[in-house]
Design a protein around this motif. Structure first.
Motif, PDB file in Angstrom:
ATOM      1  N   UNK A 124       0.834  -1.204   0.000  1.00  0.00           N
ATOM      2  CA  UNK A 124       0.000   0.000   0.000  1.00  0.00           C
ATOM      3  C   UNK A 124       0.866   1.251   0.000  1.00  0.00           C
ATOM      4  N   UNK A 125       1.965   1.227   0.745  1.00  0.00           N
ATOM      5  CA  UNK A 125       2.863   2.385   0.761  1.00  0.00           C
ATOM      6  C   UNK A 125       3.501   2.600  -0.607  1.00  0.00           C
ATOM      7  N   UNK A 126       3.891   1.513  -1.301  1.00  0.00           N
ATOM      8  CA  UNK A 126       4.487   1.641  -2.628  1.00  0.00           C
ATOM      9  C   UNK A 126       3.455   2.156  -3.628  1.00  0.00           C
ATOM     10  N   UNK A 127       2.224   1.667  -3.538  1.00  0.00           N
ATOM     11  CA  UNK A 127       1.170   2.142  -4.442  1.00  0.00           C
ATOM     12  C   UNK A 127       0.910   3.628  -4.225  1.00  0.00           C
ATOM     13  N   UNK A 128       0.876   4.071  -2.979  1.00  0.00           N
ATOM     14  CA  UNK A 128       0.652   5.490  -2.704  1.00  0.00           C
ATOM     15  C   UNK A 128       1.806   6.342  -3.219  1.00  0.00           C
ATOM     16  N   UNK A 129       3.033   5.823  -3.106  1.00  0.00           N
ATOM     17  CA  UNK A 129       4.189   6.584  -3.592  1.00  0.00           C
ATOM     18  C   UNK A 129       4.158   6.728  -5.109  1.00  0.00           C
ATOM     19  N   UNK A 130       3.872   5.633  -5.816  1.00  0.00           N
ATOM     20  CA  UNK A 130       3.799   5.691  -7.278  1.00  0.00           C
ATOM     21  C   UNK A 130       2.664   6.611  -7.718  1.00  0.00           C
ATOM     22  N   UNK A 283      15.140  -2.817 -15.607  1.00  0.00           N
ATOM     23  CA  UNK A 283      14.798  -2.596 -14.200  1.00  0.00           C
ATOM     24  C   UNK A 283      13.382  -3.036 -13.879  1.00  0.00           C
ATOM     25  N   UNK A 284      12.514  -3.173 -14.867  1.00  0.00           N
ATOM     26  CA  UNK A 284      11.112  -3.502 -14.620  1.00  0.00           C
ATOM     27  C   UNK A 284      10.784  -4.955 -14.934  1.00  0.00           C
ATOM     28  N   UNK A 496       5.314   5.436 -18.811  1.00  0.00           N
ATOM     29  CA  UNK A 496       5.872   6.562 -18.056  1.00  0.00           C
ATOM     30  C   UNK A 496       6.728   6.052 -16.902  1.00  0.00           C
ATOM     31  N   UNK A 497       6.242   5.063 -16.171  1.00  0.00           N
ATOM     32  CA  UNK A 497       7.007   4.521 -15.053  1.00  0.00           C
ATOM     33  C   UNK A 497       8.321   3.899 -15.540  1.00  0.00           C
ATOM     34  N   UNK A 498       8.265   3.171 -16.645  1.00  0.00           N
ATOM     35  CA  UNK A 498       9.480   2.527 -17.149  1.00  0.00           C
ATOM     36  C   UNK A 498      10.495   3.553 -17.653  1.00  0.00           C
ATOM     37  N   UNK A 499      10.009   4.630 -18.256  1.00  0.00           N
ATOM     38  CA  UNK A 499      10.935   5.667 -18.709  1.00  0.00           C
ATOM     39  C   UNK A 499      11.597   6.365 -17.529  1.00  0.00           C
ATOM     40  N   UNK A 500      10.883   6.576 -16.443  1.00  0.00           N
ATOM     41  CA  UNK A 500      11.495   7.152 -15.247  1.00  0.00           C
ATOM     42  C   UNK A 500      12.588   6.227 -14.707  1.00  0.00           C
ATOM     43  N   UNK A 510      14.384   2.685  -6.276  1.00  0.00           N
ATOM     44  CA  UNK A 510      13.740   1.665  -5.454  1.00  0.00           C
ATOM     45  C   UNK A 510      12.253   1.503  -5.690  1.00  0.00           C
ATOM     46  N   UNK A 511      11.714   2.181  -6.689  1.00  0.00           N
ATOM     47  CA  UNK A 511      10.280   2.094  -6.971  1.00  0.00           C
ATOM     48  C   UNK A 511       9.995   0.883  -7.849  1.00  0.00           C
ATOM     49  N   UNK A 512       8.944   0.170  -7.513  1.00  0.00           N
ATOM     50  CA  UNK A 512       8.479  -0.931  -8.337  1.00  0.00           C
ATOM     51  C   UNK A 512       7.267  -0.470  -9.145  1.00  0.00           C
ATOM     52  N   UNK A 513       7.271  -0.663 -10.453  1.00  0.00           N
ATOM     53  CA  UNK A 513       6.122  -0.222 -11.270  1.00  0.00           C
ATOM     54  C   UNK A 513       4.816  -0.834 -10.775  1.00  0.00           C
TER      55      UNK A 513
END
Length: 649
Positions: A124-130, A283-284, A496-500, A510-513
């Motif tokens: 949930x914390x990772x989802x909120x961060x993304x 990375x993804x 967009x996430x993968x380009x970042x 450290x972000x997971x798509x």
């Protein structure tokens, strides 16, 4: 031959067959567009299967810009210039687009709403961060404006195109919208049109520029998925052209003389010893991948092209390659991505095995033509109504036979003379009634009721239930169009996430798509007062506060975050907190309800001792005397009696 020609025209059924009734579009026996009206569709480099598509885009744009009559005139209709076009097509496009997008567009990540709960986990914390990072990107990239640009293309033409690219200067992915007329995906004969293409071209012609000494040219930008190849570098060939060439290999330490050096690898690549292929860990991805996306930006002089070539077979030997700002030549440049950063947006759900969408004007074009003709006739009839035709007879009528009548004009008629005016107002009324009928027909065919167009008097709506029933066709239309967009926008946010991650942005370390989606807001007119009464009456009785907040959001109330709104509401529920305190006696429960942290609990109060009544004291003394446990009380009583006798003496 006539039967054969008619059969060939009849068999021309494709995604743009709804335009076959127009002679300017499919006037010849083969059903191909008019070369004089649509010269762009007949360029030598345009594939034959794309000619009708490009001509359809131009014709639909003409309807949107009130220029359909001009195209008809170029096609040979000498009376087309007299037609009146009052923007009905443009209004229809804007209305459909507004309803599809809704009042607002929000990026959501499933699970982010649980962030901050007592039992929230790391997911949930990772989802909120993304979700927060994607919303920051959308604001910086002006995503709502890009949506308007692409959606208007999609609704008007049937297709829209997004293109993503990493911008080192801005340190974020950039989003651009392209006209679908420049978009040429390569779809094989055996491939499904719904599959993602492995090669995409953006191509257009550049006109001749005599002042700069430039000839007519073709520019083509190509994205292609292919196997990972050895590393290349920028250089020049023998003709002085900027090209990319393989880098020289380097022998490892301890290599035997005469041994072939291994192929040069891009940083992060490795050679698979089992199959000899070059692999890369993105990375993804969980495992290594063997494909990458190559970018080519080339330009050709049209005069240098020989033979039958199209956009996919332009010879690279005659091309001039562009150079990026950092000096990299765009000749099969490895983008270090395993996807093509292009998203095709169809307006409708494409038919099976098809790639293209359909314009929202497709089903109503003939009605729009009838509407333009009726508007033209109404204009002519209004001219004769405002300045009626007058007939004269008598001596005054002899002469030239032409008189001008206006305010204050006096006509002297001789003996036996007279005059009459031709009244055409009835014809004008009939024409206007016919125009209203055509407007209703357009709304019915397009599935946009009058209440959605804003042409209905609100006082004529009998009830809210009747209003909902009238919006049924619009609900079905919007649901179908949003279905065609859900996966596309989810794919765009994934890119967009993968380009970042590929750009190694520090905020994304450290972000997971996450599977993000774009949520469209409400589009139907609502009675805010009625919704507010429902929420006030039913909250905490027949539905929860979360459901109530969602109802208020759908009704258009300015609530951005449902969880925060619930916290604000509960922090001011003092009456409910008092009832909770009386029911539980727990200060901690009241603090949690009001959102007050680290609340000190109340100290334990001392026990309350009530004074005894005389009857209770007498009963206690009697019981104590019977038990023999109150000698002090007896002695105290005797002492008191002795003191009383002494005082008496």
């Amino acid at each position: 031959m006539g039967l054969i020609s008619g059969a060939r025209r009849l068999l021309r059924i494709d995604a743009w067959s709804y335009l076959n009734y127009k002679p300017v579009y499919a006037g010849d026996a083969t059903g191909m567009p008019n070369r004089r009206v649509f010269p762009e569709a007949h360029h030598t480099w345009v594939p034959p299967e794309d000619e009708r598509r490009l001509a359809a885009y131009k014709l639909l744009t003409a309807y949107d810009q009130n220029q359909a009559a001009e195209l008809a005139e170029v096609g040979g209709d000498v009376h087309a210039r007299d037609r009146r076009e009052f923007g009905d097509a443009s209004m229809l496009i804007d209305t459909v687009m507004a309803h599809v997008l809704g009042r607002e567009q929000t990026i959501t990540v499933p699970g982010a709403e649980h962030e901050g709960d007592d039992n929230a986990d790391a997911e949930a914390a990772m989802a909120a961060r993304v979700q927060e990072l994607l919303r920051d990107w959308s604001e910086a990239e002006q995503l709502p404006m890009r949506l308007q640009q692409a959606e208007r293309k999609a609704v008007a033409l049937g297709d829209g195109v997004y293109r993503l690219a990493w911008d080192p200067g801005k340190n974020r992915p950039t989003l651009r919208v392209h006209d679908p007329g420049f978009y040429f995906p390569v779809i094989g004969e055996d491939a499904d049109g719904g599959d993602y293409p492995t090669r995409v071209h953006f191509a257009w012609e550049l006109p001749e520029d005599p002042k700069r000494g430039l000839k007519a040219r073709i520019r083509r930008i190509t994205y292609e998925l292919d196997w990972i190849r050895p590393a290349t570098g920028s250089g020049v060939d023998q003709a002085g052209r900027a090209v990319r060439a393989p880098l020289p290999g380097v022998l490892p330490d301890g290599a035997v003389e005469g041994e072939e050096p291994p192929p040069p690898l891009t940083r992060g690549d490795f050679l698979n010893p089992d199959n000899g292929a070059i692999a890369r860990q993105y990375a993804w991805n969980d495992g290594p991948a063997y494909v990458t996306c190559y970018l080519t930006d080339a330009t050709w002089n049209i005069g240098d092209l020989k033979g039958q070539v199209d956009v996919d077979s332009l010879p690279l030997s005659a091309a001039t390659f562009a150079t990026r700002g950092d000096g990299e030549v765009l000749d099969h440049l490895d983008l270090l991505l395993d996807f093509i950063p292009v998203v095709h947006l169809p307006n409708t759900v494409p038919p099976a095995e098809e790639h293209w969408g359909q314009s929202s004007l497709a089903k109503v074009l003939q009605v729009l033509d009838e509407l333009a003709s009726s508007d033209t006739d109404s204009c002519r009839a209004s001219a004769t109504t405002g300045s009626p035709m007058i007939g004269l007879w008598g001596k005054a009528a002899t002469g030239s036979g032409q008189y001008e009548a206006g305010p204050g004009t006096v006509l002297t008629l001789g003996e036996g003379g007279g005059m009459i005016a031709v009244d055409t107002s009835k014809n004008l009324a009939e024409l206007r009634a016919h125009v209203h009928d055509l407007h209703d027909r357009t709304a019915n065919v397009a599935r946009i009721p009058a209440v959605a167009l804003g042409t209905m008097d609100p006082s004529k709506v009998p009830s809210g239930y009747a209003l909902q029933l009238s919006l049924g066709p619009l609900d079905a239309l919007v649901s179908s169009m949003r279905l065609a967009r859900d996966h596309k926008y989810a794919l765009l946010l994934k890119f967009v996430q993968r380009l970042f991650l590929a750009g190694q942005h520090p905020d994304w370390a450290g972000v997971q798509p996450q599977p993000a989606k774009l949520t469209f807001g409400a589009y139907t007119p609502t009675d805010k007062q009625a919704v507010l009464e429902q929420v006030t009456t039913g909250v905490d009785k027949v539905f929860s506060r979360e459901t109530a907040i969602r109802m208020l959001q759908d009704a258009g109330f300015p609530i951005e975050d449902a969880a925060q709104e619930i916290e604000r509401i509960e922090s001011r529920q003092f009456e409910a907190a008092k009832a909770l305190a009386d029911a539980t006696g727990s200060t901690q429960a009241v603090g949690d309800f009001l959102g007050i942290k680290n609340l000190e609990p109340d100290p334990t109060p001392p026990p309350v001792v009530l004074p005894a009544t005389p009857a209770d004291q007498a009963a206690a003394d009697a019981q104590a005397a019977a038990d023999g446990t109150a000698p002090d009380a007896v002695t105290s009583g005797n002492d008191q009696q002795g003191q009383n006798r002494g005082n008496a003496r």
